[in-house]
Design a protein around this motif. Structure first.
Motif, PDB file in Angstrom:
ATOM      1  N   ASN A 121       6.506   0.695  -1.073  1.00 46.91           N
ATOM      2  CA  ASN A 121       7.751   1.316  -1.506  1.00 46.91           C
ATOM      3  C   ASN A 121       8.970   0.577  -0.968  1.00 46.91           C
ATOM      4  N   ILE A 127       1.541   2.771  -1.511  1.00 40.36           N
ATOM      5  CA  ILE A 127       1.020   3.945  -2.205  1.00 40.36           C
ATOM      6  C   ILE A 127      -0.475   4.172  -1.996  1.00 40.36           C
ATOM      7  N   ASP A 133      -0.797   7.327  -0.463  1.00 34.78           N
ATOM      8  CA  ASP A 133       0.562   7.545   0.068  1.00 34.78           C
ATOM      9  C   ASP A 133       0.737   7.122   1.526  1.00 34.78           C
TER      10      ASP A 133
END
Length: 130
Positions: free
Chosen positions: A44, A69, A119
C-alpha cells in the motif's frame, strides 16, 4: 510498472557486505525483479519493503518482505507457485512470475518458501547452499 517513489514506499536493505557466491547473474536479476516488483505492486501507499541477505554457515538466505495486502495461504498454499495462478485482480498480472521464480531458484540449487497473511504482508525466503 510501479516505483517505490510513486507509492512513497520505503525500501529497507540489510545485505551482508561479505556475501559472495557464484550465481547466474541474469537468473538472479530476474528472480529479484519479479519478487520486488510484486512487493511494490501489492504494498500500500506509504508502506515498507525489507530486503535481507545473509550468509550463515554453508547457506545463503535472502528474504523479501512487504507489509502489503498479503495472500490467503489457507486457500492458496498449494497453488502459490503454480503456472497461471493469480491471487489478486490486477490487470497486468499474468500468473507467471512466481512460477518462473520458483523454477529459476530451483535451477540454481535453491529453495523458496512463502509466509503471508491477508492485509498484513508477504515474506518470500530464498535459500541456497554455497
Amino acid at each position: 510498472s510501479v516505483s517505490a517513489m510513486q507509492k512513497n514506499i520505503t525500501l529497507h536493505k540489510e545485505i551482508d557486505p561479505k556475501l559472495h557466491g557464484y550465481f547466474d547473474i541474469d537468473m538472479v536479476t530476474t528472480v529479484f525483479r519479479n519478487l520486488i516488483s510484486n512487493a511494490l505492486k501489492f504494498t500500500n501507499q506509504n508502506g515498507d519493503i525489507y530486503i535481507k541477505a545473509k550468509e550463515t554457515g554453508d547457506m545463503f538466505t535472502v528474504e523479501i518482505k512487504d507489509n502489503g495486502i498479503g495472500i490467503d495461504l489457507v486457500r492458496n498454499k498449494d497453488k502459490i507457485f503454480g503456472l497461471y495462478q493469480r491471487f489478486h485482480n490486477y490487470p497486468d498480472s499474468k500468473g507467471l512470475g512466481l512460477y518462473l521464480v520458483k523454477s529459476q531458484v530451483e535451477s540454481m540449487g535453491g529453495s523458496i518458501s512463502v509466509e503471508s497473511k491477508v492485509d498484513k504482508g508477504t515474506t518470500f525466503t530464498l535459500s541456497f547452499t554455497k
